[in-house]
Scaffold this motif. Structure first.
Motif, PDB file in Angstrom:
ATOM      1  N   ARG A 190     -29.198  -0.372  40.580  1.00 38.43           N
ATOM      2  CA  ARG A 190     -28.184  -1.207  39.942  1.00 38.43           C
ATOM      3  C   ARG A 190     -27.009  -0.363  39.493  1.00 38.43           C
ATOM      4  O   ARG A 190     -27.133   0.844  39.287  1.00 38.43           O
ATOM      5  N   GLU A 191     -25.853  -1.006  39.328  1.00 39.86           N
ATOM      6  CA  GLU A 191     -24.651  -0.316  38.881  1.00 39.86           C
ATOM      7  C   GLU A 191     -23.767  -1.285  38.116  1.00 39.86           C
ATOM      8  O   GLU A 191     -23.945  -2.507  38.167  1.00 39.86           O
ATOM      9  N   TYR A 218     -26.302  -5.172  42.098  1.00 34.14           N
ATOM     10  CA  TYR A 218     -27.129  -4.291  42.924  1.00 34.14           C
ATOM     11  C   TYR A 218     -26.225  -3.458  43.834  1.00 34.14           C
ATOM     12  O   TYR A 218     -25.246  -3.969  44.396  1.00 34.14           O
ATOM     13  N   LYS A 219     -26.558  -2.191  43.983  1.00 31.53           N
ATOM     14  CA  LYS A 219     -25.772  -1.298  44.815  1.00 31.53           C
ATOM     15  C   LYS A 219     -25.944  -1.652  46.284  1.00 31.53           C
ATOM     16  O   LYS A 219     -27.035  -2.003  46.733  1.00 31.53           O
ATOM     17  N   SER A 220     -24.849  -1.549  47.030  1.00 33.35           N
ATOM     18  CA  SER A 220     -24.908  -1.721  48.474  1.00 33.35           C
ATOM     19  C   SER A 220     -25.354  -0.399  49.083  1.00 33.35           C
ATOM     20  O   SER A 220     -24.588   0.577  49.118  1.00 33.35           O
ATOM     21  N   GLN A 221     -26.600  -0.350  49.558  1.00 35.99           N
ATOM     22  CA  GLN A 221     -27.175   0.888  50.051  1.00 35.99           C
ATOM     23  C   GLN A 221     -28.358   0.577  50.948  1.00 35.99           C
ATOM     24  O   GLN A 221     -28.852  -0.560  50.966  1.00 35.99           O
ATOM     25  N   ARG A 249     -37.543  -8.841  45.853  1.00 38.55           N
ATOM     26  CA  ARG A 249     -37.757 -10.246  46.237  1.00 38.55           C
ATOM     27  C   ARG A 249     -36.558 -11.086  45.796  1.00 38.55           C
ATOM     28  O   ARG A 249     -36.092 -11.014  44.661  1.00 38.55           O
ATOM     29  N   GLY A 250     -36.058 -11.901  46.702  1.00 40.15           N
ATOM     30  CA  GLY A 250     -34.911 -12.761  46.425  1.00 40.15           C
ATOM     31  C   GLY A 250     -33.576 -12.153  46.782  1.00 40.15           C
ATOM     32  O   GLY A 250     -32.563 -12.875  46.803  1.00 40.15           O
ATOM     33  N   LEU A 251     -33.522 -10.841  47.056  1.00 44.36           N
ATOM     34  CA  LEU A 251     -32.253 -10.209  47.424  1.00 44.36           C
ATOM     35  C   LEU A 251     -31.948 -10.428  48.900  1.00 44.36           C
ATOM     36  O   LEU A 251     -32.845 -10.638  49.715  1.00 44.36           O
ATOM     37  N   LYS A 252     -30.658 -10.334  49.232  1.00 38.79           N
ATOM     38  CA  LYS A 252     -30.230 -10.445  50.624  1.00 38.79           C
ATOM     39  C   LYS A 252     -30.109  -9.050  51.228  1.00 38.79           C
ATOM     40  O   LYS A 252     -29.594  -8.131  50.579  1.00 38.79           O
ATOM     41  N   VAL A 253     -30.573  -8.928  52.457  1.00 46.15           N
ATOM     42  CA  VAL A 253     -30.442  -7.677  53.200  1.00 46.15           C
ATOM     43  C   VAL A 253     -29.786  -7.981  54.539  1.00 46.15           C
ATOM     44  O   VAL A 253     -29.833  -9.117  55.033  1.00 46.15           O
ATOM     45  N   GLU A 254     -29.153  -6.966  55.122  1.00 46.90           N
ATOM     46  CA  GLU A 254     -28.565  -7.101  56.444  1.00 46.90           C
ATOM     47  C   GLU A 254     -29.158  -6.052  57.368  1.00 46.90           C
ATOM     48  O   GLU A 254     -29.465  -4.934  56.934  1.00 46.90           O
ATOM     49  N   ILE A 255     -29.330  -6.427  58.639  1.00 46.48           N
ATOM     50  CA  ILE A 255     -29.959  -5.522  59.603  1.00 46.48           C
ATOM     51  C   ILE A 255     -28.924  -4.570  60.182  1.00 46.48           C
ATOM     52  O   ILE A 255     -27.724  -4.875  60.208  1.00 46.48           O
ATOM     53  N   THR A 256     -29.389  -3.405  60.657  1.00 48.94           N
ATOM     54  CA  THR A 256     -28.484  -2.387  61.185  1.00 48.94           C
ATOM     55  C   THR A 256     -28.847  -1.963  62.610  1.00 48.94           C
ATOM     56  O   THR A 256     -28.166  -1.101  63.172  1.00 48.94           O
ATOM     57  N   HIS A 257     -29.888  -2.574  63.196  1.00 48.82           N
ATOM     58  CA  HIS A 257     -30.367  -2.100  64.503  1.00 48.82           C
ATOM     59  C   HIS A 257     -29.830  -2.923  65.671  1.00 48.82           C
ATOM     60  O   HIS A 257     -30.231  -2.698  66.808  1.00 48.82           O
ATOM     61  N   CYS A 258     -28.920  -3.861  65.402  1.00 45.30           N
ATOM     62  CA  CYS A 258     -28.372  -4.713  66.472  1.00 45.30           C
ATOM     63  C   CYS A 258     -26.885  -4.488  66.678  1.00 45.30           C
ATOM     64  O   CYS A 258     -26.143  -5.435  67.001  1.00 45.30           O
ATOM     65  N   CYS A 269     -27.041  -8.806  39.372  1.00 41.89           N
ATOM     66  CA  CYS A 269     -28.400  -8.604  38.856  1.00 41.89           C
ATOM     67  C   CYS A 269     -28.636  -9.588  37.714  1.00 41.89           C
ATOM     68  O   CYS A 269     -28.028  -9.471  36.642  1.00 41.89           O
ATOM     69  N   ILE A 270     -29.501 -10.571  37.937  1.00 39.09           N
ATOM     70  CA  ILE A 270     -29.802 -11.561  36.902  1.00 39.09           C
ATOM     71  C   ILE A 270     -31.117 -11.245  36.191  1.00 39.09           C
ATOM     72  O   ILE A 270     -31.495 -11.944  35.246  1.00 39.09           O
ATOM     73  N   LYS A 271     -31.806 -10.209  36.652  1.00 38.32           N
ATOM     74  CA  LYS A 271     -33.048  -9.815  35.995  1.00 38.32           C
ATOM     75  C   LYS A 271     -32.734  -8.997  34.747  1.00 38.32           C
ATOM     76  O   LYS A 271     -31.672  -8.393  34.626  1.00 38.32           O
ATOM     77  N   LYS A 272     -33.683  -8.974  33.832  1.00 39.70           N
ATOM     78  CA  LYS A 272     -33.477  -8.269  32.577  1.00 39.70           C
ATOM     79  C   LYS A 272     -33.369  -6.779  32.815  1.00 39.70           C
ATOM     80  O   LYS A 272     -34.151  -6.190  33.548  1.00 39.70           O
ATOM     81  N   LEU A 273     -32.383  -6.148  32.165  1.00 44.06           N
ATOM     82  CA  LEU A 273     -32.218  -4.707  32.267  1.00 44.06           C
ATOM     83  C   LEU A 273     -33.251  -4.000  31.400  1.00 44.06           C
ATOM     84  O   LEU A 273     -33.701  -4.530  30.377  1.00 44.06           O
TER      85      LEU A 273
END
Length: 450
Positions: free
Chosen positions: A234-235, A263-266, A301-310, A390-394
């Motif tokens: 997180r940042e 959430y950090k883009s990484q 869980r619940g976060l969005k991810v993007e693929i990099t192998h296509c 980030c909506i989860k508790k810090l």
């Protein structure tokens, strides 16, 4: 950073507390006086009849008149982060928007409406630039040439491999009178036209919502030139708060600085290392323990991810789970070209299909989409999508870091708000193309006592 407000709890205790009868002549809710029933056979103890409810067109709130102002102390001048808004004369036209398929995010809805305005610019909008709140409400400076009947339009958004087609219906709702708001601001009437305030708020939020990441009444942009990591993937993102409010004789635009956690883009592998406090992924040569997997699952869980192998096709998925088994043993039913279905491991599938030998076959996979569809992705081919709040508790440490990063003295806060004046200049210039609204770029001067 502003603390979240707690829910307002109903007052308790006598008189009229929950579970206790209210005093005679008062209702049990809100202690509002009740109208007695006309004299009849039941005498003075006749049942109370509530007052008639106001209709939808009547105003339900009338603010009290301020009795006086303070006079004690030494008079001083104060600068407030409120900027005067000059409204156009006349009316704004309000339209109801319905988009099918529905339940799209506001960001997608705004893309749909923006594409629609460009596609039907000459046929319907005639050079106008309407504003949209991302859900149901669209406002235009002049009436659209559709009358008061519902009009359905087809809008196509380019997609990854396949275009998406939406049905958009537009229907006239009402004329929003800015004259009524002016009358209320001048004190000639005590009825506040909230429909006009809502329309102005949508106008002022339209452009920032297209350019930045909206969160509530604030807008944020990715860090540029600064870095405030919180740990755990997180940042801190800095942004600004914006709202239109009625004031004494004028409408004001309130601008303030704000901050929240994103959430950090990484890469997901790096995200996992931050969550599990793994300094070097090369040292993690064994599968995750059950406790590590549970902790990692809870965070991703619940976060969005993007693929990099296509290649250039960066398809996005939402994570629903993390597999118990690593990629080298996690299998799924694979249908062959012959129609036969066989069990295939994730590592073997990526080797056969993409000629890609996994670097971390001992790590688990992400299960994305719907759980019953068995879509598994190795961690090393996924990145965390940027712009996810980030909506989860810090944690306590993250909260302490957030407070240190966002603490500002009054002069520093004023300098940061002054930097937002450049944004106000840009916003004012563009607003002239939508609805003729002007924003005074100077701080409001207010008299006070010290």
């Amino acid at each position: 950073m502003y603390p979240q407000s707690n829910p307002v709890m109903p007052p308790c205790g006598p008189p009229g507390a929950i579970g206790q009868p209210p005093p005679i002549g008062q209702s049990p809710i809100g202690q509002q006086p009740m109208h007695p029933r006309p004299p009849g056979p039941l005498g003075p103890l006749a049942p109370m009849v509530p007052p008639p409810m106001p209709s939808d067109t009547e105003v339900k709130f009338k603010p009290p008149i301020r009795p006086n102002v303070g006079t004690q102390g030494r008079p001083i001048m104060l600068r407030a982060n409120h900027f005067q808004v000059t409204m156009p004369q006349g009316v704004i036209h309000h339209y109801d928007i319905s988009i099918l398929p529905d339940k799209c995010p506001r960001r997608v809805n705004r893309e749909i409406i923006d594409t629609m305005v460009q596609a039907y610019q000459t046929k319907i909008f005639n050079g106008q630039r309407p504003v949209f709140d991302g859900r149901k409400n669209l406002y235009s400076r002049d009436p659209l040439p559709i009358g008061r009947e519902k009009v359905e339009l087809e809008v196509t958004l380019p997609g990854e491999g396949k275009d998406r087609v939406f049905k958009v219906s537009i229907k006239w709702v009402a004329q929003v009178s800015l004259f009524a708001l002016e009358e209320a601001l001048q004190g000639r009437t005590r009825n506040i036209p909230f429909d006009a305030i809502q329309a102005l708020d949508v106008v002022m939020r339209h452009l920032p919502s297209m350019k930045y990441t909206p969160v509530g009444r604030s807008f944020f942009s990715p860090p540029e030139g600064y870095e405030h990591p919180l740990g755990g993937g997180r940042e801190v993102w800095f942004g600004f708060h914006q709202s239109v409010r009625p004031s004494h004789w004028k409408m004001m635009l309130n601008i303030d600085v704000s901050a929240t956690a994103f959430y950090k883009s990484q890469p997901v592998v790096e995200f996992m290392c931050e969550v599990l406090d793994i300094r070097d992924i090369n040292e993690q040569r064994r599968p995750l323990t059950d406790s590590q997997r549970v902790k990692f699952t809870k965070e991703i869980r619940g976060l969005k991810v993007e693929i990099t192998h296509c290649g250039s096709m960066r398809r996005k998925y939402r994570v629903c789970n993390v597999t118990r088994r690593p990629a080298q043993t996690q299998s799924f039913p694979l249908q062959l070209e012959s129609g036969q279905t066989v069990e295939c491991t994730v590592a073997k599938y990526f080797l056969d299909r993409y000629k890609m030998k996994l670097q971390y076959p001992h790590l688990p996979c992400l299960q994305v989409g719907q759980e019953q569809k068995h879509t598994y992705l190795p961690l090393e081919v996924c990145n965390i999508v940027g712009g996810q709040r980030c909506i989860k508790k810090l944690t306590d440490m993250q909260t302490s870091t957030m407070i240190k990063a966002t603490a500002r003295s009054a002069p520093d806060r004023e300098r940061e708000i002054n930097a937002l004046v450049c944004y106000l200049k840009f916003l004012t210039y563009l607003l002239l193309e939508y609805i003729s609204i002007l924003v005074n770029l100077k701080f409001s001067q207010i008299g006070g006592f010290f």
